[in-house]
Design a protein around this motif. Structure first.
Motif, mmCIF file in Angstrom:
data_model
loop_
_atom_site.group_PDB
_atom_site.id
_atom_site.type_symbol
_atom_site.label_atom_id
_atom_site.label_comp_id
_atom_site.label_asym_id
_atom_site.label_seq_id
_atom_site.Cartn_x
_atom_site.Cartn_y
_atom_site.Cartn_z
ATOM 1 N N UNK A 29 -39.062 -11.182 1.857
ATOM 2 C CA UNK A 29 -39.417 -11.021 0.450
ATOM 3 C C UNK A 29 -40.760 -11.665 0.145
ATOM 4 N N UNK A 30 -41.039 -12.831 0.764
ATOM 5 C CA UNK A 30 -42.305 -13.502 0.455
ATOM 6 C C UNK A 30 -43.486 -12.712 1.025
ATOM 7 N N UNK A 31 -43.271 -12.044 2.170
ATOM 8 C CA UNK A 31 -44.362 -11.222 2.706
ATOM 9 C C UNK A 31 -44.599 -9.999 1.812
ATOM 10 N N UNK A 32 -43.501 -9.442 1.291
ATOM 11 C CA UNK A 32 -43.643 -8.288 0.386
ATOM 12 C C UNK A 32 -44.386 -8.696 -0.882
ATOM 13 N N UNK A 33 -44.169 -9.943 -1.304
ATOM 14 C CA UNK A 33 -44.897 -10.467 -2.464
ATOM 15 C C UNK A 33 -46.403 -10.502 -2.159
ATOM 16 N N UNK A 34 -46.734 -10.926 -0.921
ATOM 17 C CA UNK A 34 -48.143 -10.966 -0.496
ATOM 18 C C UNK A 34 -48.751 -9.572 -0.511
ATOM 19 N N UNK A 35 -47.978 -8.600 -0.030
ATOM 20 C CA UNK A 35 -48.466 -7.207 -0.019
ATOM 21 C C UNK A 35 -48.782 -6.774 -1.449
ATOM 22 N N UNK A 36 -47.841 -7.054 -2.363
ATOM 23 C CA UNK A 36 -48.034 -6.677 -3.764
ATOM 24 C C UNK A 36 -49.283 -7.339 -4.330
ATOM 25 N N UNK A 37 -49.467 -8.596 -3.992
ATOM 26 C CA UNK A 37 -50.662 -9.326 -4.462
ATOM 27 C C UNK A 37 -51.941 -8.677 -3.940
ATOM 28 N N UNK A 38 -51.932 -8.330 -2.662
ATOM 29 C CA UNK A 38 -53.107 -7.699 -2.052
ATOM 30 C C UNK A 38 -53.451 -6.388 -2.744
ATOM 31 N N UNK A 39 -52.429 -5.569 -2.990
ATOM 32 C CA UNK A 39 -52.672 -4.274 -3.656
ATOM 33 C C UNK A 39 -53.206 -4.533 -5.064
ATOM 34 N N UNK A 40 -52.596 -5.496 -5.762
ATOM 35 C CA UNK A 40 -53.024 -5.806 -7.137
ATOM 36 C C UNK A 40 -54.486 -6.248 -7.149
ATOM 37 N N UNK A 41 -54.874 -7.061 -6.173
ATOM 38 C CA UNK A 41 -56.279 -7.506 -6.107
ATOM 39 C C UNK A 41 -57.215 -6.324 -5.914
ATOM 40 N N UNK A 42 -56.804 -5.414 -5.052
ATOM 41 C CA UNK A 42 -57.617 -4.210 -4.811
ATOM 42 C C UNK A 42 -57.778 -3.409 -6.091
ATOM 43 N N UNK A 43 -56.662 -3.250 -6.823
ATOM 44 C CA UNK A 43 -56.716 -2.490 -8.074
ATOM 45 C C UNK A 43 -57.647 -3.176 -9.071
ATOM 46 N N UNK A 44 -57.512 -4.489 -9.183
ATOM 47 C CA UNK A 44 -58.361 -5.228 -10.129
ATOM 48 C C UNK A 44 -59.841 -5.103 -9.786
ATOM 49 N N UNK A 45 -60.127 -5.163 -8.486
ATOM 50 C CA UNK A 45 -61.522 -5.032 -8.062
ATOM 51 C C UNK A 45 -62.057 -3.652 -8.442
ATOM 52 N N UNK A 46 -61.248 -2.641 -8.184
ATOM 53 C CA UNK A 46 -61.655 -1.277 -8.540
ATOM 54 C C UNK A 46 -61.886 -1.163 -10.051
ATOM 55 N N UNK A 47 -60.957 -1.722 -10.827
ATOM 56 C CA UNK A 47 -61.058 -1.620 -12.289
ATOM 57 C C UNK A 47 -62.348 -2.283 -12.790
ATOM 58 N N UNK A 48 -62.668 -3.439 -12.223
ATOM 59 C CA UNK A 48 -63.908 -4.126 -12.628
ATOM 60 C C UNK A 48 -65.128 -3.254 -12.368
ATOM 61 N N UNK A 49 -65.186 -2.664 -11.152
ATOM 62 C CA UNK A 49 -66.346 -1.837 -10.786
ATOM 63 C C UNK A 49 -66.369 -0.562 -11.646
ATOM 64 N N UNK A 50 -65.224 -0.018 -11.898
ATOM 65 C CA UNK A 50 -65.092 1.220 -12.658
ATOM 66 C C UNK A 50 -65.546 1.033 -14.103
ATOM 67 N N UNK A 51 -65.098 -0.042 -14.698
ATOM 68 C CA UNK A 51 -65.421 -0.245 -16.106
ATOM 69 C C UNK A 51 -66.884 -0.640 -16.324
ATOM 70 N N UNK A 52 -67.505 -1.133 -15.269
ATOM 71 C CA UNK A 52 -68.936 -1.424 -15.357
ATOM 72 C C UNK A 52 -69.731 -0.120 -15.477
ATOM 73 N N UNK A 53 -69.195 0.936 -14.832
ATOM 74 C CA UNK A 53 -69.900 2.236 -14.796
ATOM 75 C C UNK A 53 -69.881 2.946 -16.151
ATOM 76 N N UNK A 54 -68.856 2.673 -16.954
ATOM 77 C CA UNK A 54 -68.715 3.423 -18.219
ATOM 78 C C UNK A 54 -68.990 2.574 -19.445
#
Ligand SMILES: [Zn+2]
Length: 447
Positions: free
Chosen positions: A422-447
């Motif tokens: 379960x703790x490793x799955x939590x890490x996976x979720x965190x990693x995906x969330x970080x990726x999404x946040x990074x994308x959102x930051x770059x995306x919102x800068x464009x518009x």
């Protein structure tokens, strides 16, 4: 008396017919050969019965006639000329429409039918900085649009427009053109300046093409799709761990993290139920979500069981390229086998359309895939297999950036063990969330 000997052209079910015409009148017998109806002539009462989808009852020299139980009136009566029953061409669209249940219309002297008119008209209106092109339609027509900056194209399939439709450009729409093709119509729009937002959507009885001043674009709603579920277990690890269980738990953990960060989250499933792939894409499209993330576990094909593969892959849509990409695609799409009840084969054209529909978002999907891939590997320490492209069913039809994350190999005993924790799955979720946040930051800068 001058009689004009001409012929009347009828286009019926795609075929062209020419029948003789005398001073605007055509013989019922000639029409019968084209349309294929039955007739009965009551000599005593002078009633002509014509029957196809509905029965019509007409009398010579009488403008009134019956169709079903209703009484109608013609602009010119049927005539009995030299023993032949003749109808005036002017009256044919109405008579034939009632008779066959199909829509007949006259355009430039020719009578058309066979397919129903389903594009009724186009209105362009301008209100408070929003230009709305309203294409009024009948029924449910599929459409697809693409464009950039000032040039946009909208294709409506199986469309039969009303003849002589008028298009007058207005507001942000500088030019508009409609072309009739064999089984679709194509609208081309030229937009004032390249910095406008264009949105195309289906309203109740219209397809709306809307142009407005560009708004600040934000990512608010994210669909999280836990792969498989219910009767579809997905891949199964050597010790029996099921993919559907891992994907659901990671999806829930990811949802919790993203909710805390203020995103609006929609999940395609929250328990162990089977959701057809089509339903998953429908949920995303209907929510008009901004991102779509599908979560899966990887596995080597059964016949290559000995092969040990490891690591993370993030996919976005395209026609599959390498053998490996094809193999993963086949496995993840195999969920369709569980959907036997409505497994209608999809025609080639539809596949192409789905690909094209996604084109607008391909660039953004690839950026999202890269961000998730990198952040997920950084957070978990899992091997980075790179961003890939495949033709996943679940990534089609979504009018938004969409990716499929293979969070590790359930077929690899070491990674299966990690996925069990379960703790490793939590890490996976965190990693995906970080990726999404990074994308959102770059995306919102464009518009
Ligand atoms: Zn899967």
């Amino acid at each position: 008396m001058v009689t004009l000997l001409l012929s009347l052209v009828i286009i019926y079910q795609g075929e062209r017919y020419e029948i003789p015409e005398v001073s605007g009148y055509v013989n019922v017998a000639d029409l019968q050969e084209v349309i294929g109806f039955s007739t009965r002539w009551d000599r005593e009462k002078k009633f002509l019965y014509i029957k196809k989808n509905m029965e019509l009852k007409l009398m010579p020299d009488n403008t009134f006639f019956e169709a079903g139980k209703e009484v109608y009136q013609l602009s010119k009566p049927m005539k009995l000329i030299e023993g032949k029953l003749m109808l005036h061409r002017e009256t044919l669209p109405e008579l034939l429409s009632l008779l066959t249940g199909e829509e007949f219309f006259e355009k430039g002297g020719t009578i058309y039918a066979g397919r129903n008119v389903n594009v009724l008209g186009v209105d362009i209106e301008e209100k408070k900085g929003v230009t709305k092109v309203k294409i009024k339609i009948k029924g449910n027509l599929r459409f697809y649009y693409e464009g950039k900056d000032t040039l946009w194209k909208l294709t409506i399939f199986d469309a039969v427009p009303t003849p002589g439709m008028v298009l007058i450009p207005k507001g942000f729409v500088k030019k508009v053109k409609m072309e009739e093709k064999e089984n679709y119509i194509l609208f081309t729009f030229v937009i004032k300046d390249g910095n406008k937002d264009v949105d195309v959507r289906k309203d109740k009885d219209a397809i709306i093409f809307e142009v407005k001043e560009r708004e600040k674009r934000e990512i608010k709603t994210i669909v999280i799709d836990a792969g498989h579920g219910g009767k579809d277990p997905g891949a199964i690890g050597p010790s029996g761990l099921k993919e559907k269980y891992v994907t659901l738990d990671v999806a829930k953990k990811l949802a919790a993290i993203l909710k805390r960060k203020g995103f609006n989250i929609i999940m395609t499933r929250t328990d162990d139920t089977f959701i057809p792939l089509k339903e998953r894409t429908r949920i995303a499209d209907e929510a008009r979500a901004d991102l779509f993330i599908s979560i899966h576990c990887n596995a080597v094909p059964k016949r290559k069981k000995k092969e040990v593969k490891k690591g993370v892959e993030v996919y976005f849509l395209s026609a599959a390229k390498t053998d490996w990409e094809r193999a993963v695609e086949a496995r993840e799409n195999s969920s369709i086998e569980f959907e036997k009840t409505n497994s209608v084969p999809v025609p080639e054209l539809e596949y192409i359309l789905w690909d094209l529909a996604q084109n607008i978002f391909l660039e953004e999907s690839s950026e999202l895939a890269i961000a998730i891939q990198e952040e997920l590997c950084k957070t978990t320490g899992l091997y980075n297999r790179g961003v890939k492209q495949a033709n996943f069913y679940v990534l089609r039809l979504n009018y938004m950036p969409a990716v499929l994350v293979e969070i590790g190999f359930i077929s690899n005993p070491h990674e299966e063990k990690l996925l069990k924790s379960s703790s490793f799955r939590e890490k996976i979720a965190e990693g995906i969330a970080r990726g999404i946040e990074r994308f959102v930051r770059e995306y919102e800068k464009k518009y």
